[in-house]
Write a protein that holds these residues in place. Structure first.
Motif, PDB file in Angstrom:
ATOM      1  N   MET A  81       0.843  -1.195   0.000  1.00 21.10           N
ATOM      2  CA  MET A  81       0.000   0.000   0.000  1.00 21.10           C
ATOM      3  C   MET A  81       0.877   1.243   0.000  1.00 21.10           C
ATOM      4  SD  MET A  81      -3.246   0.291  -0.168  1.00 21.10           S
ATOM      5  CE  MET A  81      -3.651  -1.351   0.437  1.00 21.10           C
ATOM      6  N   ILE A  82       0.722   2.085  -1.002  1.00 23.47           N
ATOM      7  CA  ILE A  82       1.598   3.244  -1.091  1.00 23.47           C
ATOM      8  C   ILE A  82       1.113   4.417  -0.243  1.00 23.47           C
ATOM      9  CG2 ILE A  82       0.516   4.376  -3.092  1.00 23.47           C
ATOM     10  CD1 ILE A  82       3.442   4.711  -4.159  1.00 23.47           C
ATOM     11  N   LEU A  83      -0.205   4.501  -0.025  1.00 24.08           N
ATOM     12  CA  LEU A  83      -0.773   5.597   0.755  1.00 24.08           C
ATOM     13  C   LEU A  83      -2.052   5.123   1.421  1.00 24.08           C
ATOM     14  CD1 LEU A  83      -1.112   8.646   1.545  1.00 24.08           C
ATOM     15  CD2 LEU A  83      -2.246   8.959  -0.664  1.00 24.08           C
ATOM     16  N   ALA A  84      -2.242   5.520   2.676  1.00 22.71           N
ATOM     17  CA  ALA A  84      -3.490   5.209   3.379  1.00 22.71           C
ATOM     18  C   ALA A  84      -3.797   6.337   4.346  1.00 22.71           C
ATOM     19  CB  ALA A  84      -3.376   3.884   4.131  1.00 22.71           C
ATOM     20  N   VAL A  85      -5.068   6.648   4.501  1.00 25.29           N
ATOM     21  CA  VAL A  85      -5.494   7.598   5.529  1.00 25.29           C
ATOM     22  C   VAL A  85      -6.569   6.927   6.375  1.00 25.29           C
ATOM     23  CG1 VAL A  85      -4.969   9.590   4.076  1.00 25.29           C
ATOM     24  CG2 VAL A  85      -7.292   8.710   4.125  1.00 25.29           C
ATOM     25  N   LYS A  86      -6.522   7.183   7.667  1.00 23.61           N
ATOM     26  CA  LYS A  86      -7.494   6.618   8.600  1.00 23.61           C
ATOM     27  C   LYS A  86      -8.079   7.734   9.464  1.00 23.61           C
ATOM     28  CE  LYS A  86      -5.246   2.069   8.870  1.00 23.61           C
ATOM     29  NZ  LYS A  86      -4.637   1.043   9.761  1.00 23.61           N
ATOM     30  N   ASN A  87      -9.388   7.870   9.381  1.00 21.96           N
ATOM     31  CA  ASN A  87     -10.121   8.845  10.196  1.00 21.96           C
ATOM     32  C   ASN A  87      -9.550  10.256  10.069  1.00 21.96           C
ATOM     33  OD1 ASN A  87     -11.618   6.606  11.273  1.00 21.96           O
ATOM     34  ND2 ASN A  87      -9.914   6.212  12.668  1.00 21.96           N
ATOM     35  N   LEU A  88      -9.219  10.636   8.838  1.00 18.61           N
ATOM     36  CA  LEU A  88      -8.634  11.956   8.583  1.00 18.61           C
ATOM     37  C   LEU A  88      -9.670  13.049   8.819  1.00 18.61           C
ATOM     38  CD1 LEU A  88      -6.007  13.335   7.545  1.00 18.61           C
ATOM     39  CD2 LEU A  88      -7.067  13.324   5.268  1.00 18.61           C
TER      40      LEU A  88
ATOM     41  N   VAL B 279      -4.703   3.641  -1.086  1.00 21.53           N
ATOM     42  CA  VAL B 279      -4.294   3.749  -2.484  1.00 21.53           C
ATOM     43  C   VAL B 279      -3.240   2.680  -2.755  1.00 21.53           C
ATOM     44  CG1 VAL B 279      -3.318   5.235  -4.262  1.00 21.53           C
ATOM     45  CG2 VAL B 279      -4.728   6.242  -2.441  1.00 21.53           C
ATOM     46  N   LYS B 280      -3.545   1.756  -3.660  1.00 19.94           N
ATOM     47  CA  LYS B 280      -2.622   0.676  -3.972  1.00 19.94           C
ATOM     48  C   LYS B 280      -1.567   1.125  -4.978  1.00 19.94           C
ATOM     49  CE  LYS B 280      -5.958  -3.067  -3.166  1.00 19.94           C
ATOM     50  NZ  LYS B 280      -6.660  -4.233  -3.783  1.00 19.94           N
ATOM     51  N   ARG B 281      -0.379   0.560  -4.829  1.00 17.17           N
ATOM     52  CA  ARG B 281       0.722   0.874  -5.736  1.00 17.17           C
ATOM     53  C   ARG B 281       0.376   0.447  -7.161  1.00 17.17           C
ATOM     54  NH1 ARG B 281       6.014   1.991  -4.834  1.00 17.17           N
ATOM     55  NH2 ARG B 281       5.792   1.534  -2.608  1.00 17.17           N
ATOM     56  N   GLY B 282       0.758   1.275  -8.128  1.00 19.45           N
ATOM     57  CA  GLY B 282       0.566   0.936  -9.534  1.00 19.45           C
ATOM     58  C   GLY B 282      -0.859   1.103 -10.033  1.00 19.45           C
ATOM     59  N   THR B 283      -1.650   1.931  -9.349  1.00 27.10           N
ATOM     60  CA  THR B 283      -3.039   2.157  -9.749  1.00 27.10           C
ATOM     61  C   THR B 283      -3.313   3.649  -9.934  1.00 27.10           C
ATOM     62  OG1 THR B 283      -3.860   2.354  -7.464  1.00 27.10           O
ATOM     63  CG2 THR B 283      -3.796   0.141  -8.435  1.00 27.10           C
ATOM     64  N   VAL B 284      -4.449   3.936 -10.572  1.00 31.14           N
ATOM     65  CA  VAL B 284      -4.965   5.304 -10.632  1.00 31.14           C
ATOM     66  C   VAL B 284      -6.129   5.390  -9.653  1.00 31.14           C
ATOM     67  CG1 VAL B 284      -6.035   7.088 -12.043  1.00 31.14           C
ATOM     68  CG2 VAL B 284      -4.293   5.592 -13.042  1.00 31.14           C
ATOM     69  N   PHE B 285      -5.984   6.232  -8.646  1.00 35.05           N
ATOM     70  CA  PHE B 285      -7.005   6.432  -7.616  1.00 35.05           C
ATOM     71  C   PHE B 285      -7.616   7.809  -7.846  1.00 35.05           C
ATOM     72  CE2 PHE B 285      -8.431   8.210  -3.628  1.00 35.05           C
ATOM     73  CZ  PHE B 285      -9.022   7.157  -2.952  1.00 35.05           C
TER      74      PHE B 285
END
Length: 290
Positions: free
Chosen positions: A1-8, A25-31
């Protein structure tokens, strides 16, 4: 997982601009983060880019929890803002060289110019570029440090269809190289075409997430009949809605509703499957540009 937010969270007094949201946001994807104006998407992106401070919640970059977006993180991310002011008297190549000097590693200026298809404009001054050429340059500047994840804030707004597709090709090539794109856009077709995962945010909260196909299938929307008319009968079409200069409604009986349209003198219509735009409208009650 390249990026994650929790309860932002991001609060301004009583205003909850970002209200306890979570996503990965998973690596190698368009989010793609979608939302009407004022929904909280720009605030969210600016927190992740280090331009704003969060009120609460957790952010994880490259598998590690971070309290601040430090210089070491910024070395690994790229950012193309919604509006970028450049030195108009510099040439394209000079501009890329300037931005490349801000980072320890990355592509060579020539590689960037090649990547965004501006070879013939390398010696042209920024002030002489067309809108599409300028946007390609801005995109290239976000790539100079060979980032692991790049944030693109409405990268094709105001561009003609040909320039927009050129930007799409650059984004898709970046993804194929194993990199990650975090996209905000005001063009639903763009999100539907490019995004592997979509999060819809409204009033500071995530109201739905999934791939475009998953969101459409889970929406429960049926076939859509779309038409143009000066006025309509609310008796015959009680669930009809207006979007721009067109009317539309869901139907489970296409043949019967087409007969109703013809009986009311409406011959200019199309029958189509639901789109991401229909899902967005159902969830938020707004168009993407509202």
């Amino acid at each position: 997982m390249i990026l994650a937010v929790k309860n932002l969270k991001k609060y301004y007094g009583d205003l909850k601009a970002v209200n306890n949201i979570s996503f990965e946001v998973k690596r190698g994807t368009v989010f793609s983060l979608l939302g009407p104006n004022g929904a909280g998407k720009t605030t969210t992106v600016e927190i992740l880019e280090g331009l704003r401070k969060k009120t609460g919640g957790e952010i994880y970059y490259f598998g590690e929890k971070v309290n601040d977006i430090t210089k070491s993180i910024k070395e690994k991310i790229g950012v193309a803002l919604q509006k970028t002011e450049l030195f108009k008297e510099l040439t394209v190549l000079e501009t890329v060289k300037l931005f490349r000097s801000f980072y320890q590693k990355g592509f060579t200026p020539k590689e960037i110019v090649d990547m965004v298809g501006l070879n013939e404009k390398a010696k042209s001054r920024v002030k002489n570029l067309s809108g599409g050429q300028l946007q390609r340059l801005v995109l290239g500047l976000a790539f100079v440090n060979d980032p692991e994840i790049i944030f693109l804030d409405e990268p094709t707004t105001g561009l003609d269809p040909q320039s927009r597709r050129h930007i799409w090709e650059i984004i898709q090539a970046f993804k194929k190289s194993g990199k990650t794109i975090f996209l905000t856009t005001h063009y639903m077709e763009e999100a539907e075409r490019l995004a592997d995962m979509v999060c819809i945010i409204d009033n500071g909260k995530i109201v739905a997430s999934g791939s475009p196909d998953e969101l459409i299938k889970s929406s429960g929307l049926k076939s859509i009949i779309e038409f143009q008319a000066d006025n309509i009968s609310t008796t015959h079409f009680p669930n009809c809605k207006k979007l721009g200069d067109k009317f539309f409604f869901e139907t489970t009986n296409v043949a019967e509703d087409i007969q109703k349209l013809l009986a009311n003198g409406i011959e200019d219509f199309i029958v189509r499957h639901p789109t991401l735009e229909d899902v967005f409208l159902k969830l938020t009650g707004k168009k993407l540009r509202d």
